[in-house]
Scaffold this motif. Structure first.
Motif, PDB file in Angstrom:
ATOM      1  N   ASN A   1      42.363  37.344  59.949  1.00  0.00           N
ATOM      2  CA  ASN A   1      43.835  37.075  59.231  1.00  0.00           C
ATOM      3  C   ASN A   1      43.547  35.993  58.074  1.00  0.00           C
ATOM      4  O   ASN A   1      44.412  35.091  57.793  1.00  0.00           O
ATOM      5  N   GLY A   2      42.389  36.182  57.120  1.00  0.00           N
ATOM      6  CA  GLY A   2      42.095  35.357  56.029  1.00  0.00           C
ATOM      7  C   GLY A   2      41.632  33.877  56.207  1.00  0.00           C
ATOM      8  O   GLY A   2      41.440  33.397  55.333  1.00  0.00           O
ATOM      9  N   GLU A   3      41.200  33.993  57.615  1.00  0.00           N
ATOM     10  CA  GLU A   3      40.997  32.465  57.924  1.00  0.00           C
ATOM     11  C   GLU A   3      39.662  32.436  58.390  1.00  0.00           C
ATOM     12  O   GLU A   3      39.382  33.246  59.217  1.00  0.00           O
ATOM     13  N   ALA A   4      38.669  31.262  58.088  1.00  0.00           N
ATOM     14  CA  ALA A   4      37.353  31.388  58.744  1.00  0.00           C
ATOM     15  C   ALA A   4      37.584  31.071  60.062  1.00  0.00           C
ATOM     16  O   ALA A   4      38.205  30.103  60.535  1.00  0.00           O
ATOM     17  N   LYS A   5      36.996  31.783  60.790  1.00  0.00           N
ATOM     18  CA  LYS A   5      37.109  31.732  62.373  1.00  0.00           C
ATOM     19  C   LYS A   5      35.708  31.613  62.994  1.00  0.00           C
ATOM     20  O   LYS A   5      35.639  30.856  64.313  1.00  0.00           O
ATOM     21  N   ALA A   6      34.623  32.006  62.416  1.00  0.00           N
ATOM     22  CA  ALA A   6      33.294  31.854  63.367  1.00  0.00           C
ATOM     23  C   ALA A   6      32.305  31.918  62.267  1.00  0.00           C
ATOM     24  O   ALA A   6      32.355  32.222  61.091  1.00  0.00           O
ATOM     25  N   VAL A   7      31.003  31.544  62.583  1.00  0.00           N
ATOM     26  CA  VAL A   7      29.781  31.322  61.808  1.00  0.00           C
ATOM     27  C   VAL A   7      28.715  32.216  62.614  1.00  0.00           C
ATOM     28  O   VAL A   7      28.451  31.713  63.882  1.00  0.00           O
ATOM     29  N   LEU A   8      28.136  33.133  62.175  1.00  0.00           N
ATOM     30  CA  LEU A   8      27.079  34.119  62.689  1.00  0.00           C
ATOM     31  C   LEU A   8      25.969  33.576  62.299  1.00  0.00           C
ATOM     32  O   LEU A   8      25.685  33.304  60.781  1.00  0.00           O
ATOM     33  N   GLN A   9      24.925  33.220  63.027  1.00  0.00           N
ATOM     34  CA  GLN A   9      23.578  32.845  62.452  1.00  0.00           C
ATOM     35  C   GLN A   9      22.574  33.439  63.527  1.00  0.00           C
ATOM     36  O   GLN A   9      22.617  33.722  64.619  1.00  0.00           O
ATOM     37  N   ASP A  10      21.399  33.771  62.871  1.00  0.00           N
ATOM     38  CA  ASP A  10      20.216  34.283  63.327  1.00  0.00           C
ATOM     39  C   ASP A  10      19.689  33.418  64.382  1.00  0.00           C
ATOM     40  O   ASP A  10      19.937  32.205  64.221  1.00  0.00           O
TER      41      ASP A  10
END
Length: 91
Positions: free
Chosen positions: A36-45
């Protein structure tokens, strides 16, 4: 790195999960997932995550050591070496 190039909506992740994971491993750059246009998570290897955790552990050790120095919880190196040598001789 420009984070604006590494921001994707959750719908993109759902539709392209395999590609996203492959790209994460290849580029080793985090991906910000929005909802919904808001940063919610960060994915990282995984490799980058492990490096980050190791770096944080080292920083924690340094911070604890600095705190002990500030509190005067230190001993002269010669004293510590002598104590270690006496322990080794006792074994």
């Amino acid at each position: 790195m420009r984070y604006s190039d590494h921001v994707k909506p959750i719908s993109y992740l759902k539709a392209n999960a395999a590609e996203v994971l492959s790209k994460l491993a290849e580029e080793r750059e985090p991906l910000v997932i929005t909802q919904n246009g808001e940063a919610k998570a960060v994915l990282q290897d995984v490799a980058s995550y492990q490096e980050t955790q190791e770096t944080l552990a080292l920083l924690k050790i340094l911070a604890l050591g600095s705190r002990e120095v500030e509190q005067g919880k230190v001993k002269p190196a010669a004293e510590v070496i002598a104590r270690l040598r006496s322990r080794k001789a006792a074994d």
